[in-house]
Design a protein around this motif. Structure first.
Motif, short mmCIF file in Angstrom:
data_model
loop_
_atom_site.label_atom_id
_atom_site.label_comp_id
_atom_site.label_asym_id
_atom_site.label_seq_id
_atom_site.Cartn_x
_atom_site.Cartn_y
_atom_site.Cartn_z
N HIS A 236 14.63 63.41 -5.25
CA HIS A 236 15.76 62.71 -4.63
C HIS A 236 16.84 63.72 -4.26
N ASP A 237 17.53 63.51 -3.14
CA ASP A 237 18.42 64.56 -2.61
C ASP A 237 19.61 64.88 -3.51
N SER A 238 20.29 63.87 -4.05
CA SER A 238 21.44 64.17 -4.91
C SER A 238 21.00 64.90 -6.16
N ASN A 239 19.83 64.58 -6.67
CA ASN A 239 19.31 65.30 -7.83
C ASN A 239 18.89 66.72 -7.49
N ALA A 240 18.51 66.95 -6.24
CA ALA A 240 18.25 68.32 -5.81
C ALA A 240 19.53 69.15 -5.87
N SER A 241 20.66 68.54 -5.46
CA SER A 241 21.94 69.24 -5.55
C SER A 241 22.31 69.53 -7.00
N LEU A 242 21.95 68.62 -7.88
CA LEU A 242 22.29 68.78 -9.30
C LEU A 242 21.47 69.87 -9.98
N LEU A 243 20.22 70.00 -9.60
CA LEU A 243 19.29 70.83 -10.34
C LEU A 243 19.75 72.27 -10.60
N PRO A 244 20.26 73.01 -9.61
CA PRO A 244 20.65 74.39 -9.91
C PRO A 244 21.72 74.51 -10.99
N HIS A 245 22.53 73.47 -11.15
CA HIS A 245 23.63 73.54 -12.11
C HIS A 245 23.19 73.22 -13.53
N LEU A 246 21.94 72.77 -13.68
CA LEU A 246 21.42 72.48 -15.01
C LEU A 246 20.79 73.71 -15.65
N GLN A 247 20.64 74.78 -14.89
CA GLN A 247 19.99 75.98 -15.38
C GLN A 247 20.98 76.90 -16.08
N GLY A 248 20.77 77.11 -17.35
CA GLY A 248 21.52 78.13 -18.08
C GLY A 248 22.98 77.83 -18.29
N ARG A 249 23.39 76.56 -18.20
CA ARG A 249 24.78 76.24 -18.47
C ARG A 249 24.84 75.09 -19.46
N GLY A 250 25.49 75.31 -20.58
CA GLY A 250 25.63 74.26 -21.58
C GLY A 250 26.98 73.59 -21.48
N GLY A 251 27.13 72.50 -22.20
CA GLY A 251 28.40 71.80 -22.23
C GLY A 251 28.59 70.87 -21.06
N PRO A 252 29.59 70.00 -21.15
CA PRO A 252 29.84 69.03 -20.07
C PRO A 252 30.28 69.71 -18.78
N GLN A 253 29.87 69.15 -17.67
CA GLN A 253 30.32 69.58 -16.36
C GLN A 253 30.11 68.42 -15.40
N THR A 254 30.78 68.49 -14.27
CA THR A 254 30.67 67.43 -13.27
C THR A 254 30.21 68.04 -11.95
N ILE A 255 29.19 67.44 -11.36
CA ILE A 255 28.71 67.86 -10.05
C ILE A 255 28.95 66.71 -9.09
N VAL A 256 29.58 66.99 -7.97
CA VAL A 256 29.84 65.98 -6.94
C VAL A 256 28.99 66.35 -5.73
N SER A 257 27.94 65.58 -5.52
CA SER A 257 27.04 65.80 -4.38
C SER A 257 27.55 64.96 -3.21
N THR A 258 27.79 65.60 -2.07
CA THR A 258 28.38 64.88 -0.94
C THR A 258 27.46 64.92 0.27
N GLY A 259 27.53 63.86 1.04
CA GLY A 259 26.75 63.68 2.25
C GLY A 259 27.06 62.29 2.74
N THR A 260 26.06 61.53 3.17
CA THR A 260 26.30 60.13 3.49
C THR A 260 26.87 59.42 2.27
N TRP A 261 26.31 59.74 1.10
CA TRP A 261 26.83 59.24 -0.17
C TRP A 261 27.54 60.36 -0.91
N VAL A 262 28.58 60.02 -1.65
CA VAL A 262 29.19 60.92 -2.62
C VAL A 262 28.76 60.44 -3.99
N VAL A 263 28.02 61.28 -4.70
CA VAL A 263 27.50 60.93 -6.02
C VAL A 263 28.08 61.89 -7.04
N ALA A 264 28.77 61.35 -8.04
CA ALA A 264 29.35 62.16 -9.12
C ALA A 264 28.45 62.08 -10.33
N PHE A 265 27.99 63.24 -10.81
CA PHE A 265 27.14 63.33 -12.00
C PHE A 265 27.97 63.87 -13.16
#
Length: 461
Positions: A236-265
């Motif tokens: 899924h496209d928003s999860n593709a945007s999220l994936l690089p930020h899950l590598q090697g980073r611990g702790g809470p963070q927020t990813i905002v994927s934007t396009g037709t939809w704005v999805v906040a993770f």
């Protein structure tokens, strides 16, 4: 996973508004080649549907040109959510439904009696075809003969993987995107699938990282690539945007994927904050884990507010918009977002506004809507913006002021493409940079605070 990591990964990115082919350097990161075209909905036939033949023609022509220009070692796929394909002998059993079609609303009462509870799926009830389970329920009722001819149901990225490889699959990031078909807590199909007798229809669940097979020989010959070109299952496209930020980073963070939809993770957030009535849900990441999320149709609304003629405002324009209280209130995409029942409206007649003034108001609207989503999620840590809004300086700065968190912007043009390419390797983290101040005087002033306060009051938040 291939033993040898392919370097030049051609990513088919099927967005709701545009379709792209981007060749990404999966080792070093960065885009080597790109092409895009509008993704149009076809109106004829039994219902509005995706023009899959046009996308297919675009994909093959673009692959030919990309292979000649920079080379193609592998293919990955990412696509928008709320979409799937019923396939049978010889191709589609029914056209791929456009999720904005209101056909499924005709059986809403019947569907309400069979859909699972929010606590099982973390999927809010949405209008039209935004719940993929509602699409299938309506198609089965409205087109029983065609539905009965379907031998498999594929989620949308995997439909394109099937066209390229002949291997049928479904995948958790698309199944976990407000479909009603997936139970994130069990990493399994929801009770709806068994209740409706759809278990045998669902193609096998595969990991986003799986190579489904090589490019079909006749396609490889047409594209002009030698040897075996692996095709990844995709996600899924928003999860593709999220994936690089899950590598090697611990702790809470927020990813905002934007396009037709704005999805906040809200990575590391709590599922018990999710409110089904405010378009909050659990997305499922590429590793199968639920991620608290909230969203609104921000790109679509921005285009409507600017009438498709966005023009960057200067500091004087922004100051004037703030001082005069020129603002838009939600929602310009009814039925979705944190204010699903509200009717969008302006504080003044927008016909009297210049293009930069409309763009300033639209940018502030998007930032305030995003900040509302983050507040509802209890999002913590730094905020990284992916996609088109990462290049909107006023949006970035307003979001930083509203949230009180560090805001970073990914420098790549499409975070979805780099994330999807990373399925063949550890996703290359798109460089994220601190956002420069748009105009610290205007957005740190009491005028901005008053503007935000009035917007929230009028929006009903």
């Amino acid at each position: 996973m291939s033993a040898v990591v392919p370097r030049r990964v051609a990513v088919l990115d099927v967005g709701k508004t545009n379709v792209k082919l981007v060749v990404v350097d999966a080792i070093e990161g960065g885009e080597m080649w790109t092409r895009a075209a509008p993704n149009r909905v076809r109106a004829e036939g039994p219902y509005p549907h995706a023009d899959v033949d046009a996308i297919d023609a675009f994909l093959l022509d673009a692959l030919v040109d990309a292979a000649a220009a920079v080379g193609v070692d592998a293919v990955s796929i990412t696509a928008h959510g709320a979409t799937g394909a019923l396939v049978g002998t010889g191709g589609l059993a029914l056209p791929v439904l456009d999720y904005e079609h209101d056909g499924p609303d005709a059986v809403a009462d019947d569907y309400a009696r069979v859909r699972p509870a929010f606590e099982e799926t973390f999927s809010p009830r949405l209008p039209g075809g935004l719940n993929l389970g509602a699409q299938l329920f309506w198609q089965a009722a409205a087109f029983p003969d065609a539905f009965a001819r379907a031998s498999a149901f594929l989620t949308y990225p995997q439909y394109w993987a099937w066209r390229l490889t002949g291997v049928a699959a479904t995948e958790a990031t698309s199944l976990g995107c407000h479909t009603d078909l997936w139970a994130p807590g069990r990493s399994a199909f929801s009770s709806l699938v068994g209740r409706m007798g759809w278990g045998g229809l669902m193609a096998p669940v595969r990991s986003a990282f799986d190579v489904l097979g090589p490019l079909r020989p006749e396609l490889a010959a047409r594209v002009g690539v030698g040897g075996t070109v692996p095709v990844c299952c995709g996600l899924h496209d928003s999860n593709a945007s999220l994936l690089p930020h899950l590598q090697g980073r611990g702790g809470p963070q927020t990813i905002v994927s934007t396009g037709t939809w704005v999805v906040a993770f809200a990575v590391g957030g709590a599922l018990d904050r999710l409110d089904a009535a405010r378009d909050m849900l659990a997305n499922v990441d590429a590793h199968g884990r639920p991620v608290p999320s909230a969203r609104f149709m921000g790109g679509r609304e921005f285009d409507r507010l600017t009438e498709g003629r966005a023009e960057a405002p200067d500091a004087a324009c922004v100051a004037s918009v703030l001082r005069r209280g020129v603002m838009a209130w939600p929602s310009f995409a009814p039925g979705s977002g944190p204010f699903p029942g509200a009717a969008g409206r302006w504080s003044t007649d927008p016909a009297g506004l210049s293009a930069p003034e409309r763009t300033a108001a639209a940018s502030l609207y998007a930032a305030l809507m995003t900040a509302t989503c983050l507040d509802l999620l209890g999002a913590a840590g730094s905020i990284t913006i992916e996609g088109p809004f990462a290049r909107n300086a006023l949006y970035r700065e307003a979001l930083a002021r509203l949230s009180g968190h560090t805001v970073l912007a990914s420098s790549g043009a499409t975070g979805t493409s780099s994330g999807a390419a990373g399925l063949f390797a550890n996703p290359a983290r798109t460089e994220a940079v601190l956002t420069p101040l748009f105009d610290g005087r205007d957005l740190s002033s009491a005028t901005f605070a008053d503007y935000a306060s009035r917007w929230r009051e009028c929006a009903g938040y």
